[in-house]
Design a protein around this motif. Sequence first.
Motif: not given
Length: 315
Positions: A11, A17, A46-48, A51, A53
């Motif tokens: 990543a 994730s 949090r991802s865009t 989700h 992280r």
Amino acid sequence: MAPDRPVNPDAPDGMWSIGELAQHAGVTVKTVRFYTDRGLLPETARSTGGHRRYGPGALDRLRLIRSLRTLDLPVPEVGRVLEHEAALEDVIAGQLAEIGPRLAALRWREAALHLLRDCTAEERAERLRLVGAVSAPPTTAALARFWRGVLPPRLPARLVSAILDGAVPQLPSDPTPSQVLTFARMHALATGPRPVTDFCRPVPRQPDRNCRPAVLYEGLGEAYDLVVADVRAGRPPAAGDALDAYVCAYAASRGMHDTPEFRRQLSHLLDRIADPVIARYWNLAAELSDPADPTFGAADDWLRAALDAEVAAAA
């Protein structure tokens, strides 16, 4: 606890994730989510798409959580250890203190089950009744209450404690079926009708006002200490220092002197006030005790036999 902080080389930001973290840790996504929701495994961002992280150190922290849970530590205790490394020692001590009685109960139950399995149908009913009356793991509280009721009132606390230490046997940590049966019989004896006759109470419920029980039991303790080597070695009862101390204890408790006539009277009195319940208790206690550590009952039997033999010879 300061483990290395591996990052995710695949990543750009080095983060994991929830699926990647679960895969590398060898657990399910549901498990990672559970520990996160409980506050044990904080997410970093949090991802865009919303989700979760996880940053560097999450994999090691998750592995540590799993190790602690493998020891069956409750989630709150795991949290304590994660926040304060020094808490681990207290948590371990607490778990050991909790597991000890549970293991003792399981060992007792296992031996009791073997006892009930390896007997005839006629024996099983009685054994069920005896074993069923004892808690698992068993305690010696009933035996201690028995002796507190048998001993004369107002004995010094120090003396009562010493008598209880010698009269109440230590229970084996890993009992055999026969030891389970022996203790169950002792428990039944201790919770049944209690003896009411002793040297200071030769007539039931009528104490002898001239008798000093503290003097008697102090002296008996000294006599038992003197005779224990003879009992352990299996020597036949005989006159000597132990017998002299034994008779002296009885004489001093009534303000009398040790004379041949007193010994004759004492021999007859002890035979008259002997209680079968107490005798049965000592026989059972001997089955639970270490043969190298004779019971008070064995010491008393030896000394009484020595006294009886001396009186018979003099007659």
